[in-house]
Scaffold this active site. Structure first.
Site, PDB file in Angstrom:
ATOM      1  N   ARG A  15       9.631  55.881  45.035  1.00  0.00           N
ATOM      2  CA  ARG A  15      10.705  56.415  44.189  1.00  0.00           C
ATOM      3  C   ARG A  15      11.240  57.727  44.758  1.00  0.00           C
ATOM      4  NH1 ARG A  15       8.594  55.992  37.990  1.00  0.00           N
ATOM      5  NH2 ARG A  15       9.549  58.068  37.943  1.00  0.00           N
TER       6      ARG A  15
ATOM      7  N   LYS B 189       1.093  56.191  32.398  1.00  0.00           N
ATOM      8  CA  LYS B 189       1.726  55.565  31.222  1.00  0.00           C
ATOM      9  C   LYS B 189       2.184  54.141  31.549  1.00  0.00           C
ATOM     10  CE  LYS B 189       4.921  58.766  30.864  1.00  0.00           C
ATOM     11  NZ  LYS B 189       4.542  59.599  32.018  1.00  0.00           N
TER      12      LYS B 189
ATOM     13  N   ARG C 180      10.985  62.123  24.692  1.00  0.00           N
ATOM     14  CA  ARG C 180      10.668  63.204  25.631  1.00  0.00           C
ATOM     15  C   ARG C 180      11.089  64.561  25.101  1.00  0.00           C
ATOM     16  NH1 ARG C 180      10.482  59.708  30.542  1.00  0.00           N
ATOM     17  NH2 ARG C 180       9.771  61.091  32.205  1.00  0.00           N
TER      18      ARG C 180
ATOM     19  N   ARG D 219       2.355  56.753  45.035  1.00  0.00           N
ATOM     20  CA  ARG D 219       2.813  55.579  44.279  1.00  0.00           C
ATOM     21  C   ARG D 219       3.809  54.746  45.082  1.00  0.00           C
ATOM     22  NH1 ARG D 219       5.214  56.431  38.447  1.00  0.00           N
ATOM     23  NH2 ARG D 219       6.549  57.922  39.531  1.00  0.00           N
TER      24      ARG D 219
ATOM     25  N   ARG E 151       9.388  67.957  37.866  1.00  0.00           N
ATOM     26  CA  ARG E 151       9.201  67.048  36.720  1.00  0.00           C
ATOM     27  C   ARG E 151       8.043  67.521  35.841  1.00  0.00           C
ATOM     28  NH1 ARG E 151       8.209  61.809  39.861  1.00  0.00           N
ATOM     29  NH2 ARG E 151       7.776  60.862  37.846  1.00  0.00           N
TER      30      ARG E 151
HETATM   31  P1  AP5 Z   1       2.203  55.399  36.598  1.00  0.00           P
HETATM   32  O1  AP5 Z   1       1.546  54.439  35.662  1.00  0.00           O
HETATM   33  O2  AP5 Z   1       3.451  54.970  37.309  1.00  0.00           O
HETATM   34  O3  AP5 Z   1       2.418  56.803  35.861  1.00  0.00           O
HETATM   35  P2  AP5 Z   1       3.473  57.233  34.757  1.00  0.00           P
HETATM   36  O4  AP5 Z   1       2.762  58.117  33.796  1.00  0.00           O
HETATM   37  O5  AP5 Z   1       4.166  56.028  34.201  1.00  0.00           O
HETATM   38  O6  AP5 Z   1       4.431  58.123  35.657  1.00  0.00           O
HETATM   39  P3  AP5 Z   1       6.018  58.159  35.791  1.00  0.00           P
HETATM   40  O7  AP5 Z   1       6.304  58.985  37.011  1.00  0.00           O
HETATM   41  O8  AP5 Z   1       6.634  56.796  35.759  1.00  0.00           O
HETATM   42  O9  AP5 Z   1       6.408  58.921  34.521  1.00  0.00           O
HETATM   43  P4  AP5 Z   1       7.676  59.705  34.296  1.00  0.00           P
HETATM   44  O10 AP5 Z   1       7.576  59.929  32.836  1.00  0.00           O
HETATM   45  O11 AP5 Z   1       7.881  60.909  35.119  1.00  0.00           O
HETATM   46  O12 AP5 Z   1       8.857  58.727  34.825  1.00  0.00           O
HETATM   47  P5  AP5 Z   1       9.837  57.711  34.100  1.00  0.00           P
HETATM   48  O13 AP5 Z   1       9.947  56.530  34.959  1.00  0.00           O
HETATM   49  O14 AP5 Z   1       9.487  57.553  32.663  1.00  0.00           O
HETATM   50  O15 AP5 Z   1       1.100  55.825  37.668  1.00  0.00           O
HETATM   51  C1  AP5 Z   1       1.421  56.697  38.747  1.00  0.00           C
HETATM   52  C2  AP5 Z   1       0.654  56.276  40.010  1.00  0.00           C
HETATM   53  O16 AP5 Z   1      -0.744  56.455  39.775  1.00  0.00           O
HETATM   54  C3  AP5 Z   1       0.820  54.798  40.394  1.00  0.00           C
HETATM   55  O17 AP5 Z   1       0.815  54.707  41.792  1.00  0.00           O
HETATM   56  C4  AP5 Z   1      -0.424  54.105  39.832  1.00  0.00           C
HETATM   57  O18 AP5 Z   1      -0.777  53.002  40.615  1.00  0.00           O
HETATM   58  C5  AP5 Z   1      -1.458  55.235  39.924  1.00  0.00           C
HETATM   59  N1  AP5 Z   1      -2.433  55.212  38.821  1.00  0.00           N
HETATM   60  C6  AP5 Z   1      -2.164  55.034  37.502  1.00  0.00           C
HETATM   61  N2  AP5 Z   1      -3.293  55.110  36.773  1.00  0.00           N
HETATM   62  C7  AP5 Z   1      -4.303  55.369  37.665  1.00  0.00           C
HETATM   63  C8  AP5 Z   1      -5.713  55.569  37.547  1.00  0.00           C
HETATM   64  N3  AP5 Z   1      -6.317  55.519  36.347  1.00  0.00           N
HETATM   65  N4  AP5 Z   1      -6.427  55.805  38.659  1.00  0.00           N
HETATM   66  C9  AP5 Z   1      -5.826  55.857  39.859  1.00  0.00           C
HETATM   67  N5  AP5 Z   1      -4.496  55.676  40.063  1.00  0.00           N
HETATM   68  C10 AP5 Z   1      -3.742  55.434  38.977  1.00  0.00           C
HETATM   69  O19 AP5 Z   1      11.203  58.532  34.119  1.00  0.00           O
HETATM   70  C11 AP5 Z   1      11.897  58.793  35.315  1.00  0.00           C
HETATM   71  C12 AP5 Z   1      13.145  59.627  35.041  1.00  0.00           C
HETATM   72  O20 AP5 Z   1      14.034  58.927  34.144  1.00  0.00           O
HETATM   73  C13 AP5 Z   1      12.922  60.973  34.341  1.00  0.00           C
HETATM   74  O21 AP5 Z   1      12.550  61.983  35.254  1.00  0.00           O
HETATM   75  C14 AP5 Z   1      14.290  61.218  33.714  1.00  0.00           C
HETATM   76  O22 AP5 Z   1      15.228  61.640  34.672  1.00  0.00           O
HETATM   77  C15 AP5 Z   1      14.694  59.828  33.242  1.00  0.00           C
HETATM   78  N6  AP5 Z   1      14.224  59.529  31.875  1.00  0.00           N
HETATM   79  C16 AP5 Z   1      13.348  58.546  31.525  1.00  0.00           C
HETATM   80  N7  AP5 Z   1      13.134  58.573  30.200  1.00  0.00           N
HETATM   81  C17 AP5 Z   1      13.892  59.572  29.706  1.00  0.00           C
HETATM   82  C18 AP5 Z   1      14.066  60.110  28.394  1.00  0.00           C
HETATM   83  N8  AP5 Z   1      13.410  59.603  27.341  1.00  0.00           N
HETATM   84  N9  AP5 Z   1      14.899  61.161  28.239  1.00  0.00           N
HETATM   85  C19 AP5 Z   1      15.575  61.690  29.281  1.00  0.00           C
HETATM   86  N10 AP5 Z   1      15.446  61.235  30.560  1.00  0.00           N
HETATM   87  C20 AP5 Z   1      14.601  60.183  30.771  1.00  0.00           C
END
Ligand code: AP5
Length: 221
Positions: free
Chosen positions: A160, A13, A88, A127, A171
């Site tokens: 992270r 994402k 979410r 990552r 997660r």
């Molecule tokens: P990346 O693009 O970072 O993936 P992502 O889908 O963004 O994964 P996240 O872990 O950031 O999502 P998340 O929803 O768990 O975390 P968030 O930060 O929102 O890609 C991942 C890796 O793969 C990278 O190394 C990239 O280089 C590689 N990659 C990407 N695409 C690729 C491809 N096509 N081919 C090969 N490699 C690739 O949230 C974190 C925490 O915040 C949550 O757990 C929660 O505690 C809190 N939080 C955030 N939002 C909320 C909410 N709305 N409500 C409640 N709590 C929340």
């Protein structure tokens, strides 16, 4: 254009939202990045978020929606936006709808990125992130040119805390239990576009673009 990127942790994402925001000049709004910034700045919200995030749990809906409402009301979102990590839960999705209705800026599409669990685990465990500019890397798929340093700004890359395998599994379970129901929520509204995101970054980007093209008349697409 106003988009939501939906999908499990690690599906890409943040990576795809980064490309879309650059190439379509959209505001990239990531709740994860906003919260990590609060943690870094040691704000009261950051102190509350730190423990919850490190365990891979979700923060309370009310707290997240107050943060998102404020962010959306800032001028940058006027040119269009991509929401990454929000909503979410159904409660968040309904409140988001209310906020955007009040602003007269409804969502156009929800892009649901999908990939197998083994792909997600391998992406997350490799990552690396730049603490200064939030650029994303992967030790195998997308390594930085100089090991451990950001290509864009020279920042020292870090892993992270929630990218440890046990936390990743937790997660993914939370995603299944709390977030995956949003697919039906948006499908019923005719807004859901599902994209297989197992291929390379650019390949997924092209698929997203192609799915939007017939539906949205945007010259930069
Ligand atoms: P990346 O693009 O970072 O993936 P992502 O889908 O963004 O994964 P996240 O872990 O950031 O999502 P998340 O929803 O768990 O975390 P968030 O930060 O929102 O890609 C991942 C890796 O793969 C990278 O190394 C990239 O280089 C590689 N990659 C990407 N695409 C690729 C491809 N096509 N081919 C090969 N490699 C690739 O949230 C974190 C925490 O915040 C949550 O757990 C929660 O505690 C809190 N939080 C955030 N939002 C909320 C909410 N709305 N409500 C409640 N709590 C929340």
């Amino acid at each position: 254009m106003r988009l939501v990127l939906l999908g499990p942790p690690g599906v890409g994402k943040g990576t795809e939202a980064g490309l879309l925001s650059q190439r379509l000049n959209l505001d990239h709004i990531s709740t994860g990045d906003m919260l990590r910034n609060e943690v870094k700045e040691k704000t009261p919200l950051g102190r509350q978020a730190e423990g919850v995030m490190s365990k891979g749990k979700l923060l309370p809906d009310a707290l997240i929606m107050a943060m998102v409402r404020k962010r959306l009301s800032q001028g940058e979102a006027n040119r269009g936006f991509i929401l990454d990590g929000i909503p979410r839960t159904i409660v968040q999705a309904e409140e988001l709808e209310d906020i955007l209705r009040e602003m007269d800026r409804p969502l156009d599409f929800v892009i649901d990125l999908v990939a197998r669990e083994d792909v997600l685990i391998s992406r997350l465990s490799g990552r690396r992130v730049c603490p200064k500019c939030q650029a994303l890397y992967h030790i195998i798929n997308m390594p930085s040119k100089r090991e451990g340093l950001c290509d864009r700004c020279g920042g020292e890359l870090y892993q992270r805390v929630d990218d440890q395998v046990e936390t990743i599994r937790h997660r993914l379970k939370i995603y299944q239990d709390e977030t995956s129901g949003l697919k039906d929520f948006y499908k019923k509204k005719g807004m859901l576009l599902t994209i297989n995101a197992e291929g390379e970054v650019e390949e997924t980007f092209v698929k997203i673009k192609s799915s939007l093209l017939p539906k949205y008349d945007c010259p930069s697409l």
